[in-house]
Design an enzyme around this catalytic site. Structure first.
Site, PDB file in Angstrom:
ATOM      1  CG  PHE A 184      -0.836  -0.421   2.448  1.00 45.87           C
ATOM      2  CD1 PHE A 184       0.254   0.053   3.136  1.00 45.87           C
ATOM      3  CD2 PHE A 184      -1.731  -1.272   3.108  1.00 45.87           C
ATOM      4  CE1 PHE A 184       0.482  -0.317   4.454  1.00 45.87           C
ATOM      5  CE2 PHE A 184      -1.502  -1.659   4.428  1.00 45.87           C
ATOM      6  CZ  PHE A 184      -0.384  -1.171   5.102  1.00 45.87           C
ATOM      7  CG  HIS A 230      -2.257   0.790  15.446  1.00 39.54           C
ATOM      8  ND1 HIS A 230      -2.541   0.130  16.627  1.00 39.54           N
ATOM      9  CD2 HIS A 230      -2.085  -0.169  14.516  1.00 39.54           C
ATOM     10  CE1 HIS A 230      -2.535  -1.169  16.392  1.00 39.54           C
ATOM     11  NE2 HIS A 230      -2.266  -1.376  15.135  1.00 39.54           N
TER      12      HIS A 230
HETATM   13  C1  LIG Z   1      -2.373  -5.718  12.088  1.00 37.00           C
HETATM   14  S1  LIG Z   1      -2.791  -6.500  10.585  1.00 37.00           S
HETATM   15  C2  LIG Z   1      -4.471  -6.001  10.430  1.00 37.00           C
HETATM   16  C3  LIG Z   1      -5.338  -7.039   9.787  1.00 37.00           C
HETATM   17  C4  LIG Z   1      -6.825  -6.681   9.639  1.00 37.00           C
HETATM   18  N1  LIG Z   1      -7.040  -5.457   8.896  1.00 37.00           N
HETATM   19  C5  LIG Z   1      -7.484  -6.584  10.990  1.00 37.00           C
HETATM   20  O1  LIG Z   1      -7.832  -5.503  11.438  1.00 37.00           O
HETATM   21  O2  LIG Z   1      -7.648  -7.630  11.625  1.00 37.00           O
HETATM   22  C6  LIG Z   1      -1.927  -5.511   9.422  1.00 37.00           C
HETATM   23  C7  LIG Z   1      -2.033  -6.022   7.996  1.00 37.00           C
HETATM   24  O3  LIG Z   1      -1.392  -5.083   7.139  1.00 37.00           O
HETATM   25  C8  LIG Z   1      -0.681  -5.791   6.151  1.00 37.00           C
HETATM   26  N2  LIG Z   1       0.402  -4.946   5.618  1.00 37.00           N
HETATM   27  C9  LIG Z   1       1.520  -4.521   6.259  1.00 37.00           C
HETATM   28  N3  LIG Z   1       2.265  -3.767   5.453  1.00 37.00           N
HETATM   29  C10 LIG Z   1       1.611  -3.717   4.261  1.00 37.00           C
HETATM   30  C11 LIG Z   1       1.879  -3.069   3.020  1.00 37.00           C
HETATM   31  N4  LIG Z   1       2.990  -2.346   2.856  1.00 37.00           N
HETATM   32  N5  LIG Z   1       0.994  -3.228   2.012  1.00 37.00           N
HETATM   33  C12 LIG Z   1      -0.134  -3.970   2.173  1.00 37.00           C
HETATM   34  N6  LIG Z   1      -0.455  -4.592   3.338  1.00 37.00           N
HETATM   35  C13 LIG Z   1       0.412  -4.474   4.354  1.00 37.00           C
HETATM   36  C14 LIG Z   1      -0.142  -7.001   6.902  1.00 37.00           C
HETATM   37  O4  LIG Z   1       0.214  -8.032   5.994  1.00 37.00           O
HETATM   38  C15 LIG Z   1      -1.333  -7.352   7.787  1.00 37.00           C
HETATM   39  O5  LIG Z   1      -2.206  -8.263   7.162  1.00 37.00           O
END
Ligand SMILES: C[S@@+](CC[C@H](N)C(=O)[O-])C[C@H]1O[C@@H](n2cnc3c(N)ncnc32)[C@H](O)[C@@H]1O
Length: 339
Positions: A230, A248
């Site tokens: 993202f 966060h």
């Molecule tokens: C803390 S989890 C949250 C999962 C879900 N949205 C929830 O609230 O249960 C963070 C998510 O962000 C994704 N993520 C981290 N960096 C990312 C990036 N640069 N691009 C896309 N997704 C990313 C991770 O793979 C993970 O699935």
């Protein structure tokens, strides 16, 4: 001495200061897989002790402490799961939420031991301290990745159920969850609202985990996986974009960057829904949100949690014309911005 001084007691301070005893007892029970050991039938103390490989000195106090903490029941000298631990802490159950707590035991508990150092230095206190990286290790091990994604679904289940009812979904056709992990949010929304389509966006290693989960609900014709980063890639377009437990993790310029990208990807009238353990505007009531922000200090180079007022300002600055804050499950809330 005035009457007021007599009324002031140290109990609350001591309870808080020694409060880690109870949580660590629960986390060790999970590490020992005690709740799965009781899945088939209640066991007496000696059988349970031998099953778990515990020392004679520790077992009885350990089991009875878990009874006193409400995590086990004891009837006629036999220990049993409570209805909640049977459902959520037996590894064989689909509703198992222990993945998150196993991670808390293996990682967060020791890392929080270095909180004072984090407070002094502002530096993360996790694997990054020794040159490691939790996510790259996680994403190289399919089993750990699956467990992490499942844990996210468990953690967000309360929010997904509230959000399915607390937003005018009838006014929108498509929704994409950014950073969707296993896809718990889009699946619950699609189940509750048969007209909705869309899917989830996450890093490419999450694709098989997402697709397997969505298929299990028969939703693969309505929800698809959008692989990407993202920060580096354009975001997919949809009427509604969601960022749950995403903002966060990042510092303020990164937060604003993600919000601006979401704004650009939305149509006029589209909405961004951000949810986290959003801190109350006066920063004095949502202790969980404030402690989550300290957890971001431990875990990330610049992440922090924020108030509803903070987030509404960032959304307005990005161009959103209407913003509002609404409660989700427990200490969590959402901030909605309409373009
Ligand atoms: C803390 S989890 C949250 C999962 C879900 N949205 C929830 O609230 O249960 C963070 C998510 O962000 C994704 N993520 C981290 N960096 C990312 C990036 N640069 N691009 C896309 N997704 C990313 C991770 O793979 C993970 O699935």
């Amino acid at each position: 001495m005035s009457g007021d001084q007599h009324a002031v007691t140290p109990e609350a301070i001591l309870q808080l200061g020694l409060g880690f005893w109870g949580p660590k007892t629960l986390l060790s029970a999970l590490e020992l897989d005690l709740f799965s050991a009781l899945a088939a039938a209640p066991l007496d103390a000696e059988t349970l002790r031998q099953r778990l490989g515990l020392h004679q000195r520790s077992a009885r106090d350990f089991f009875d402490a878990l009874v006193a903490l409400g995590m086990l029941e004891r009837r006629d000298g036999r220990y049993a799961n409570t209805p909640a631990t049977a459902r959520f802490l037996d590894r064989a159950q689909p509703a198992y939420i222990g993945g998150m707590l196993e991670m808390a035991n293996a990682r967060l508990y020791p890392f929080w031991g270095a909180l004072t150092e984090g407070l002094r230095t502002g530096q993360p206190q996790n694997e990054a301290k020794t040159g490691g990286n939790f996510f790259s290790a996680l994403y190289q091990d399919p089993e750990r990745l699956r467990q992490f994604a499942r844990a996210m679904t468990g953690m967000s289940m309360g929010n997904t159920q509230v959000l399915a009812q607390a937003f005018p979904w009838q006014d929108h056709q498509t929704v994409i969850d950014l950073g969707c992990a296993q896809g718990g949010m889009p699946v619950q929304l699609a189940l509750a609202h048969p007209h909705l389509g869309g899917g989830g966006f996450d890093l490419p290693p999450l694709r098989p985990v997402f697709e397997e989960y969505v298929r299990a609900f028969g939703l693969d014709d309505r929800l698809r996986f959008y692989p990407g980063d993202f920060f580096a890639d354009p975001l997919p377009a949809a009427d509604v974009l969601i960022m749950g437990h995403i903002l966060h993790d990042w510092d303020l310029p990164e937060k604003r960057h993600l919000i601006a990208k979401a704004y650009a990807a939305l149509p006029s009238g589209g909405a961004l829904i951000v949810y986290d353990a959003i801190i109350d505007d006066d920063r004095r009531r949502n202790a969980f949100g404030l402690l989550m922000s300290l957890n971001m200090l431990i875990e990330t180079p610049g992440g922090f949690d924020y108030t509803g007022a903070d987030c509404r300002t960032w959304l307005r600055d990005a161009g959103f014309r209407e913003t509002r804050v609404a409660p989700l499950a427990g200490p969590e809330s959402m901030v909605v911005g309409v373009k």
